[in-house]
Motif scaffolding. Structure first.
Motif, short mmCIF file in Angstrom:
data_model
loop_
_atom_site.label_atom_id
_atom_site.label_comp_id
_atom_site.label_asym_id
_atom_site.label_seq_id
_atom_site.Cartn_x
_atom_site.Cartn_y
_atom_site.Cartn_z
N ASN A 64 0.82 -1.22 0.00
CA ASN A 64 0.00 0.00 0.00
C ASN A 64 0.85 1.27 0.00
OD1 ASN A 64 -2.25 -1.68 0.14
ND2 ASN A 64 -2.30 -1.62 2.38
N TRP A 65 1.87 1.28 0.85
CA TRP A 65 2.71 2.48 0.97
C TRP A 65 3.68 2.53 -0.19
CZ3 TRP A 65 7.82 3.91 1.46
CH2 TRP A 65 8.04 5.21 1.90
N PRO A 66 4.00 3.69 -0.74
CA PRO A 66 3.67 5.05 -0.26
C PRO A 66 2.39 5.65 -0.83
CG PRO A 66 5.31 5.19 -1.97
CD PRO A 66 5.06 3.71 -1.78
N GLY A 67 1.68 4.89 -1.68
CA GLY A 67 0.47 5.45 -2.28
C GLY A 67 -0.59 5.83 -1.28
N THR A 68 -0.62 5.12 -0.13
CA THR A 68 -1.65 5.39 0.89
C THR A 68 -1.13 6.23 2.04
OG1 THR A 68 -1.05 3.27 1.91
CG2 THR A 68 -2.91 3.26 0.38
N ALA A 128 6.92 13.21 -2.28
CA ALA A 128 7.08 13.05 -3.72
C ALA A 128 8.26 12.13 -4.04
CB ALA A 128 7.27 14.42 -4.37
N GLU A 129 9.35 12.29 -3.31
CA GLU A 129 10.52 11.44 -3.53
C GLU A 129 10.21 9.99 -3.16
OE1 GLU A 129 13.62 13.21 -1.25
OE2 GLU A 129 13.97 14.85 -2.67
N ASP A 130 9.47 9.78 -2.08
CA ASP A 130 9.09 8.42 -1.68
C ASP A 130 8.26 7.74 -2.76
OD1 ASP A 130 10.39 8.67 0.72
OD2 ASP A 130 8.58 9.08 1.91
N LEU A 131 7.34 8.50 -3.33
CA LEU A 131 6.48 7.94 -4.37
C LEU A 131 7.30 7.53 -5.59
CD1 LEU A 131 3.48 7.36 -4.75
CD2 LEU A 131 3.28 9.56 -5.93
N GLU A 132 8.26 8.34 -5.94
CA GLU A 132 9.11 8.02 -7.09
C GLU A 132 10.05 6.85 -6.81
OE1 GLU A 132 12.44 10.22 -9.96
OE2 GLU A 132 11.36 11.37 -8.44
N ARG A 133 10.57 6.80 -5.58
CA ARG A 133 11.59 5.80 -5.23
C ARG A 133 11.00 4.44 -4.89
NH1 ARG A 133 16.65 7.90 -1.70
NH2 ARG A 133 17.86 5.98 -1.45
N TYR A 134 9.84 4.46 -4.22
CA TYR A 134 9.28 3.21 -3.70
C TYR A 134 7.91 2.86 -4.27
CZ TYR A 134 12.76 4.51 -0.20
OH TYR A 134 13.92 4.90 0.43
N GLY A 135 7.30 3.77 -5.06
CA GLY A 135 5.92 3.52 -5.43
C GLY A 135 5.58 3.52 -6.89
N ALA A 182 8.89 -1.38 0.40
CA ALA A 182 9.39 -0.80 1.65
C ALA A 182 8.27 -0.64 2.66
CB ALA A 182 10.05 0.55 1.38
N ILE A 183 8.69 -0.53 3.91
CA ILE A 183 7.82 -0.20 5.04
C ILE A 183 8.23 1.16 5.56
CG2 ILE A 183 7.26 -0.80 7.44
CD1 ILE A 183 7.73 -3.74 6.68
N ARG A 184 7.28 1.98 5.90
CA ARG A 184 7.57 3.29 6.47
C ARG A 184 7.33 3.25 7.97
NH1 ARG A 184 10.67 7.75 5.92
NH2 ARG A 184 9.84 9.37 7.28
N VAL A 185 8.36 3.56 8.75
CA VAL A 185 8.25 3.60 10.21
C VAL A 185 7.92 5.03 10.62
CG1 VAL A 185 9.39 3.19 12.42
CG2 VAL A 185 9.90 1.71 10.46
N GLU A 186 6.67 5.26 10.97
CA GLU A 186 6.22 6.59 11.34
C GLU A 186 5.80 6.69 12.80
OE1 GLU A 186 5.61 9.83 9.91
OE2 GLU A 186 7.23 9.07 8.66
N ARG A 187 5.55 5.55 13.45
CA ARG A 187 5.03 5.62 14.81
C ARG A 187 5.18 4.28 15.52
NH1 ARG A 187 -1.12 6.62 12.54
NH2 ARG A 187 -1.44 4.57 11.61
N GLN A 188 4.92 4.31 16.79
CA GLN A 188 4.88 3.12 17.62
C GLN A 188 3.64 3.24 18.51
OE1 GLN A 188 7.67 2.89 20.91
NE2 GLN A 188 8.19 5.05 20.70
N VAL A 189 3.26 2.14 19.16
CA VAL A 189 2.14 2.20 20.10
C VAL A 189 2.64 1.96 21.51
CG1 VAL A 189 0.28 1.58 18.52
CG2 VAL A 189 1.60 -0.23 19.60
#
Length: 427
Positions: free
Chosen positions: A227-231, A244-251, A259-266
Motif C-alpha cells: 500500500n505504501w507510499p500510495g496510501t 514526492a521522492e518516496d512515491l518516485e523511489r518506492y511507489g 518498503a515499510i515506512r516507520v512513522e510511529r509506535q504504540v
C-alpha cells in the motif's frame, strides 16, 4: 555606597557568637531579610563567614538557608512538572521518582542529601533492584540533584566516578549467539502455530528489518507494502518534497523498491493504547527483500484489520503482554492443547534453544549483525536501525538507492540459501 561589613552583624550568645548577614531581599513588611549561622568561638571567624556569604550573594551563587530547606518531595514535584521528554522516557523517570526516590527521601530537605546520604541511597537501591534498574534510578536521582544547583544547593553530591568502596565488576554483556536464518524460520513456524500467518510474517519482518517491537505492534496498513507510499496520509505539509521522492523511489514503475515506512509506535498512556513517534524520533523507510514483500502482500490480502499483524483477538499486539503471552511460548515452547473443553486446540510448540529465556529484542540485534556481516555502509546500517550517526559522516552521508538495493539483495540471498538448505535436508 555602603561597605559590605555594614550588612553583617555579630551577636554573642553564651560562649559562642552568631553572624547575621543581609540576603539582599526584603520581607513583606519592608524590613531586610537576614540569615544567620551560630557556633563561632571568635568574631573574626564569624565575620569572615559572613563576608563569604555576601560575596556569593553579589555573584549570584548564594543558596539561602530557606531555599536549601525545601523538602525533597516539593522539589520532585517541580522537577517532574518541568520534564519535556518522550513518552517512554518520561514514564521511566516518573516510575523511578515515585517508586524509589520520593519514598526514601520523603522527610528530607534537598540540602540534607549530602554525599553520604547519596551513597546510602545507592546502597539501598542496589540491594532491592537489579543492576540495570538500580543504575537507571541513580541516573534519575543524579539529574534531580544536578538541576537543584544553584537554586537549592551549591553543589551536587552526585559522584561521577567511584573512588572508594568495594570493587564491583561491571555488568556482564548479554551473551548472544549468531542469528541463523534456520533459527528464525523455527521461530516463525512456532509463531504461526501460536497465532497464525500474521505470526509467521511478524518474525520474518522483525528479523529482516530490525524494527523495534512497538513499531511492529503499531504498524498499520497505510504504511506497509504494497500500500505504501500510495496510501501515505501525508500529515505534515512541510514534508511534501519527501512524499514526492518516496512515491518516485518506492511507489512507481516496475523497478520500485518494496518498503515499510516507520512513522510511529504504540504505547499505553492514560490507560489507552496510543500512537507515539518512534523512539528518538527515528522516522525511516525500510526496504524489504522480495520474499518478504510477497509475504506482506499475501498477509494484507488475508485479513481486513487495520493492523498489519493483528493479535489473536484481532486488535493490536501492543494491547497484549506480547513478551509474556506470545513470545515466551514461541521461544520456550509449550505443550499441546487439546480436549473437548479447549476452545483453541493447538499442537505442541517446540522450544528454540537459542532463544529460550532470551528477549524478543535480540532479533533486532541479529538484523544489524547480518548487515554488518554483509559489509554494508555504516551510515546505511545505522540509519536503518533508527540511530543517529554523529560527526561529519552523519552530516554529509545519505542512504542512496544502490545502498538500499544492496541491502535487499543480501537479505534475499539469506532467504534463498535457507530454502536451498531446507530442500537438501528434506531430500
Amino acid at each position: 555606597m555602603a561597605r559590605p561589613d555594614e550588612h553583617i552583624h555579630i551577636e554573642w550568645r553564651g560562649g559562642t557568637c552568631r553572624v547575621k548577614w543581609w540576603t539582599g531581599e526584603y520581607l513583606p513588611n519592608g524590613r531586610k531579610r537576614y540569615e544567620s549561622k551560630g557556633g563561632f568561638l571568635d568574631e573574626e571567624t564569624a565575620m569572615d563567614y559572613g563576608r563569604d556569604q555576601l560575596y556569593e550573594i553579589r555573584h549570584g551563587i548564594h543558596v539561602s538557608n530557606r531555599k536549601g530547606a525545601t523538602l525533597m518531595t516539593e522539589w520532585l514535584d517541580d522537577w517532574l512538572a518541568g520534564m519535556d521528554h518522550g513518552h517512554l522516557t518520561e514514564r521511566g523517570y516518573r516510575s523511578a521518582v515515585e517508586n524509589h526516590i520520593r519514598p526514601y527521601f520523603a522527610r528530607k530537605s534537598v540540602a540534607d542529601i549530602d554525599v553520604l546520604a547519596y551513597r546510602a541511597f545507592r546502597k539501598h537501591v542496589n540491594g532491592v533492584l537489579g543492576t540495570g534498574s538500580a543504575s537507571n534510578v541513580m541516573m534519575v536521582l543524579g539529574m534531580v540533584l544536578d538541576d537543584a544547583v544553584p537554586r537549592l544547593i551549591k553543589t551536587s553530591p552526585v559522584e561521577r566516578t567511584k573512588r572508594r568502596g568495594k570493587f564491583t565488576k561491571k555488568k556482564k554483556k548479554e551473551r548472544k549467539k549468531d542469528m541463523a536464518p534456520a533459527v528464525v524460520d523455527r521461530l516463525a513456524r512456532n509463531a504461526e502455530i501460536f497465532f497464525g500467518f500474521p505470526g509467521y510474517v511478524f518474525m520474518w519482518t522483525m528479523a529482516m528489518t530490525g524494527m523495534r517491537p512497538a513499531e511492529l505492534y503499531g504498524l498499520t496498513r497505510e504504511y506497509c507494502y504494497p500500500n505504501w507510499p500510495g496510501t501515505d496520509p501525508r500529515p505534515d505539509p512541510d514534508e511534501e518534497e519527501r512524499y514526492a521522492e518516496d512515491l518516485e523511489r518506492y511507489g512507481l514503475g516496475d523497478d520500485r523498491m518494496p518498503a515499510i515506512r516507520v512513522e510511529r509506535q504504540v504505547q499505553y498512556s492514560g490507560g489507552e493504547l496510543q500512537f507515539f513517534p518512534p523512539k528518538y524520533e527515528s522516522h525511516r523507510t525500510l526496504v524489504v527483500p522480495t520474499f518478504l514483500a510477497e509475504m506482506l502482500d499475501k498477509l494484507l490480502a488475508s485479513h481486513t484489520s487495520r493492523w498489519v499483524f493483528p493479535a489473536i483477538q484481532g486488535g493490536s499486539l501492543g494491547a497484549v503482554n506480547f513478551d509474556y503471552r506470545y513470545w515466551r511460548p514461541i521461544a520456550d515452547g509449550v505443550a499441546e492443547r487439546s480436549g473437548p473443553r479447549v476452545r483453541r486446540p493447538r499442537p505442541a510448540i517446540p522450544a528454540v534453544p537459542t532463544y529460550r529465556g532470551k528477549r524478543l529484542y535480540l532479533l533486532r540485534h541479529g538484523h544489524k549483525a547480518w548487515l554488518d556481516e554483509d559489509g554494508h555502509s555504516k551510515f546505511a546500517v545505522e540509519s536503518r536501525m533508527g540511530h543517529e550517526v554523529p560527526g561529519v559522516e552523519g552530516i554529509y552521508s545519505s542512504v542512496t538507492v544502490p545502498m538500499e538495493r544492496a541491502i535487499m539483495k543480501s537479505l534475499q540471498a539469506r532467504w534463498e540459501k535457507l530454502q536451498q538448505d531446507l530442500r537438501e535436508t528434506d531430500s
